[in-house]
Design a protein around this motif. Structure first.
Motif, PDB file in Angstrom:
ATOM      1  N   LEU A  30       0.817  -1.204   0.000  1.00 11.62           N
ATOM      2  CA  LEU A  30       0.000   0.000   0.000  1.00 11.62           C
ATOM      3  C   LEU A  30       0.852   1.255   0.000  1.00 11.62           C
ATOM      4  N   LEU A  31       1.877   1.301   0.846  1.00 13.84           N
ATOM      5  CA  LEU A  31       2.719   2.489   0.889  1.00 13.84           C
ATOM      6  C   LEU A  31       3.435   2.695  -0.431  1.00 13.84           C
ATOM      7  N   PHE A  32       4.022   1.650  -0.957  1.00 13.35           N
ATOM      8  CA  PHE A  32       4.769   1.788  -2.206  1.00 13.35           C
ATOM      9  C   PHE A  32       3.842   2.203  -3.339  1.00 13.35           C
ATOM     10  N   PHE A  33       2.620   1.711  -3.306  1.00 16.11           N
ATOM     11  CA  PHE A  33       1.651   2.083  -4.334  1.00 16.11           C
ATOM     12  C   PHE A  33       1.314   3.562  -4.265  1.00 16.11           C
ATOM     13  N   LEU A  34       1.332   4.128  -3.054  1.00 16.09           N
ATOM     14  CA  LEU A  34       1.018   5.539  -2.904  1.00 16.09           C
ATOM     15  C   LEU A  34       2.059   6.433  -3.559  1.00 16.09           C
ATOM     16  N   VAL A  35       3.309   6.004  -3.603  1.00 11.24           N
ATOM     17  CA  VAL A  35       4.353   6.914  -4.054  1.00 11.24           C
ATOM     18  C   VAL A  35       4.929   6.584  -5.414  1.00 11.24           C
ATOM     19  N   ILE A  84      11.135  28.836  -2.808  1.00 10.53           N
ATOM     20  CA  ILE A  84      10.149  27.760  -2.747  1.00 10.53           C
ATOM     21  C   ILE A  84      10.614  26.703  -3.735  1.00 10.53           C
ATOM     22  N   THR A  85      10.887  25.515  -3.256  1.00 13.65           N
ATOM     23  CA  THR A  85      11.489  24.475  -4.093  1.00 13.65           C
ATOM     24  C   THR A  85      10.734  23.162  -3.950  1.00 13.65           C
ATOM     25  N   ILE A  86      10.436  22.548  -5.078  1.00 11.62           N
ATOM     26  CA  ILE A  86       9.820  21.222  -5.126  1.00 11.62           C
ATOM     27  C   ILE A  86      10.862  20.251  -5.657  1.00 11.62           C
ATOM     28  N   THR A  87      11.135  19.197  -4.917  1.00 18.88           N
ATOM     29  CA  THR A  87      12.158  18.235  -5.325  1.00 18.88           C
ATOM     30  C   THR A  87      11.667  16.810  -5.126  1.00 18.88           C
ATOM     31  N   THR A  88      12.368  15.898  -5.771  1.00 15.29           N
ATOM     32  CA  THR A  88      12.143  14.472  -5.564  1.00 15.29           C
ATOM     33  C   THR A  88      13.489  13.775  -5.439  1.00 15.29           C
ATOM     34  N   GLY A  89      13.652  13.030  -4.359  1.00 17.38           N
ATOM     35  CA  GLY A  89      14.835  12.201  -4.201  1.00 17.38           C
ATOM     36  C   GLY A  89      14.567  10.803  -4.723  1.00 17.38           C
ATOM     37  N   LEU A  90      15.560  10.211  -5.338  1.00 12.34           N
ATOM     38  CA  LEU A  90      15.422   8.856  -5.873  1.00 12.34           C
ATOM     39  C   LEU A  90      16.596   8.025  -5.354  1.00 12.34           C
ATOM     40  N   ALA A  91      16.326   7.231  -4.327  1.00 12.22           N
ATOM     41  CA  ALA A  91      17.374   6.426  -3.705  1.00 12.22           C
ATOM     42  C   ALA A  91      17.592   5.136  -4.490  1.00 12.22           C
ATOM     43  N   VAL A  92      18.845   4.749  -4.621  1.00 13.08           N
ATOM     44  CA  VAL A  92      19.215   3.530  -5.342  1.00 13.08           C
ATOM     45  C   VAL A  92      19.340   2.381  -4.343  1.00 13.08           C
ATOM     46  N   VAL A  93      18.569   1.315  -4.533  1.00 11.10           N
ATOM     47  CA  VAL A  93      18.609   0.169  -3.624  1.00 11.10           C
ATOM     48  C   VAL A  93      19.786  -0.730  -3.988  1.00 11.10           C
ATOM     49  N   PRO A  94      20.696  -1.004  -3.038  1.00 20.34           N
ATOM     50  CA  PRO A  94      21.818  -1.906  -3.336  1.00 20.34           C
ATOM     51  C   PRO A  94      21.329  -3.294  -3.722  1.00 20.34           C
ATOM     52  N   GLY A  95      22.078  -3.976  -4.567  1.00 14.43           N
ATOM     53  CA  GLY A  95      21.699  -5.311  -4.996  1.00 14.43           C
ATOM     54  C   GLY A  95      21.544  -6.286  -3.846  1.00 14.43           C
ATOM     55  N   SER A  96      22.350  -6.113  -2.794  1.00 14.04           N
ATOM     56  CA  SER A  96      22.296  -7.027  -1.661  1.00 14.04           C
ATOM     57  C   SER A  96      20.994  -6.911  -0.877  1.00 14.04           C
ATOM     58  N   TYR A 130      14.521   1.430  -7.140  1.00 14.85           N
ATOM     59  CA  TYR A 130      14.690   2.786  -6.623  1.00 14.85           C
ATOM     60  C   TYR A 130      13.537   3.101  -5.669  1.00 14.85           C
ATOM     61  N   VAL A 131      13.741   4.098  -4.802  1.00 14.40           N
ATOM     62  CA  VAL A 131      12.686   4.537  -3.895  1.00 14.40           C
ATOM     63  C   VAL A 131      12.541   6.050  -4.028  1.00 14.40           C
ATOM     64  N   PRO A 132      11.399   6.539  -4.510  1.00 16.11           N
ATOM     65  CA  PRO A 132      11.196   7.984  -4.656  1.00 16.11           C
ATOM     66  C   PRO A 132      10.713   8.623  -3.361  1.00 16.11           C
ATOM     67  N   ALA A 133      11.006   9.911  -3.204  1.00 13.59           N
ATOM     68  CA  ALA A 133      10.564  10.651  -2.016  1.00 13.59           C
ATOM     69  C   ALA A 133      10.373  12.123  -2.388  1.00 13.59           C
ATOM     70  N   PRO A 134       9.139  12.569  -2.627  1.00 10.49           N
ATOM     71  CA  PRO A 134       8.872  13.960  -2.996  1.00 10.49           C
ATOM     72  C   PRO A 134       8.878  14.890  -1.787  1.00 10.49           C
ATOM     73  N   GLY A 185      15.913   9.285   0.881  1.00 11.36           N
ATOM     74  CA  GLY A 185      15.350  10.227  -0.076  1.00 11.36           C
ATOM     75  C   GLY A 185      14.849  11.502   0.562  1.00 11.36           C
ATOM     76  N   ILE A 186      14.145  11.395   1.704  1.00  9.67           N
ATOM     77  CA  ILE A 186      13.620  12.610   2.316  1.00  9.67           C
ATOM     78  C   ILE A 186      14.693  13.378   3.094  1.00  9.67           C
ATOM     79  N   ASN A 187      15.856  12.780   3.289  1.00 12.49           N
ATOM     80  CA  ASN A 187      16.961  13.522   3.886  1.00 12.49           C
ATOM     81  C   ASN A 187      17.698  14.393   2.869  1.00 12.49           C
ATOM     82  N   THR A 188      17.335  14.290   1.592  1.00  7.07           N
ATOM     83  CA  THR A 188      17.936  15.146   0.573  1.00  7.07           C
ATOM     84  C   THR A 188      17.000  16.314   0.275  1.00  7.07           C
ATOM     85  N   GLY A 189      17.490  17.239  -0.567  1.00  3.23           N
ATOM     86  CA  GLY A 189      16.653  18.336  -1.037  1.00  3.23           C
ATOM     87  C   GLY A 189      16.513  19.510  -0.096  1.00  3.23           C
TER      88      GLY A 189
END
Length: 377
Positions: free
Chosen positions: A16-21, A80-92, A158-162, A61-65
């Motif tokens: 549900l959470l992942f579907f929201l974002v 006034i700034t709108i940003t989106t962070g996109l975190a890269v998930v390690p393969g492990s 990846y994990v997005p965070a607006p 992601g939300i620690n950036t921007g």
């Protein structure tokens, strides 16, 4: 059976959470029709392992921007700034071994022991799926309570965070920053709310000869809280897989399952030391710092569960070895972020009052952040 209740929710929270974002997770909603069950302890373990990369990536992601220059705004300058962070998930962190995470009731029934996290492969679980099952000895016979296939991932590594941020310059080369999104309702999915505050302070003024330096040096800190709540509904009919051997005292009592929801709360904190140069059109900066994040997931409400039927052992006329029962708030876990130390670099391109910006944070969960907005002074 200790903690002899089994739950109908283990991965719905993450779905549900992942579907929201991110729309890429929409296919995961199909997994709801195959409700995953486990003892309460095992369910929390599975949720933690399945959502581990999402918790870490979202926190990163939300620690950036928070900033797009090393220089704080001049007095009463603002952006006034709108940003989106996109975190890269390690393969492990895209898969895990179900036999190595401390499950107590569940056992591997069939298929490989390696299964996907939410950011892992989206290959259909029906193709050689990892199947877990729970058994109970009833009247001297080993009876299967239930089994389920582990879900696939989203195939999205990846994990997005607006975020939305407002910065305001004050005195002594100090800038305060606020993030705020009032509680909004996303139809059919739930509510979303974000708050945060931060500050950036120029330290050239405190260094001997600092005002003569050709670069700006500053320190910055920011805290963000994000809350997502989503309603859903799992009924007794969703958990019964063997109706001929299951007693259901809740048949027709639909209101029993009212009030089910998932509550996801994320706290994230970051601190950085920055150095950079601001020119009329372009600003560049870099820095190092520390960050933490925690995501908590809870599921208030009453949920159906399958347990051994006590009457089956004491009443010869009772032919149902299984029983539908209830459990309250089956999921209550915390996911600690995977980042601690980070290095970052970025730029801002300013065209009159309009700007675009981008940055890259290097850490365990490296993150690309990009955005746009308006800047004055």
């Amino acid at each position: 059976m200790k903690n002899g209740k089994s739950i109908t929710l283990s991965f719905l929270t993450g779905i549900l959470l992942f579907f929201l974002v991110t729309p890429t997770a929409s296919a995961q909603i199909d997994n709801v029709s195959r409700i995953l069950q486990a003892s309460q302890g095992d369910a929390n373990i599975l949720v933690r392992e399945y959502l581990k990369p999402f918790g870490s990536g979202f926190g990163a992601g939300i620690n950036t921007g928070w900033t797009n220059t090393a220089q704080p705004h001049k007095k009463f300058g603002f952006d006034i700034t709108i940003t989106t962070g996109l975190a890269v998930v390690p393969g492990s962190d895209k898969s895990f071994d179900v036999t190595q995470i401390g499950l107590q009731q569940l056992e591997l029934e069939s298929g490989p022991s390696i299964t996907q996290t939410i950011n892992g492969s989206d290959e259909s679980p029906s193709n050689n799926a990892t199947t877990l099952a729970a058994y109970e000895t009833i009247n001297g016979q080993r009876v299967k309570l239930f089994q389920f296939d582990m879900p696939s991932g989203t195939g999205f590594g990846y994990v997005p965070a607006p975020k939305i941020k407002v910065g305001l310059g004050l005195f002594k080369d100090t800038e305060i920053m606020v993030r705020y999104v009032p509680e909004i309702s996303i139809e059919d999915y739930g509510t979303f709310k974000q708050t945060g505050f931060g500050a950036k302070h120029g330290i050239n003024q405190w260094l001997p000869g600092g005002k003569l330096l050709p670069v700006d040096i500053s320190i910055m800190a920011g805290f963000t809280n994000l809350n997502v709540t989503s309603d859903f509904r799992i009924t007794d009919q969703d958990v019964i897989t063997d109706p001929n051997n299951t007693e259901n005292p809740y048949a027709g009592q639909s209101t029993t399952w009212d009030g089910q929801k998932v509550e996801i709360n994320t706290d994230a904190f970051t601190f950085s030391a920055l150095v950079g140069k601001t020119l009329p059109i372009i600003s560049v900066y870099g820095g190092v710092g520390l960050e933490t994040s925690t995501m908590s997931i809870k599921t208030p409400g009453t949920y159906p569960t399958i347990v051994p039927n006590p009457a089956f052992e004491t009443d010869p006329q009772n032919e149902d070895p299984l029983l539908v029962d209830t459990i309250e708030q089956p999921i209550d876990v915390e996911l600690e972020g995977g980042n601690s130390f980070h290095a970052l670099a970025g730029f801002r391109l300013k065209l009159s009052v309009f700007h675009i910006s981008a940055s890259y944070t290097l850490s365990n969960y490296s993150t690309l952040n990009a955005g746009f907005g308006f800047t004055f002074r």
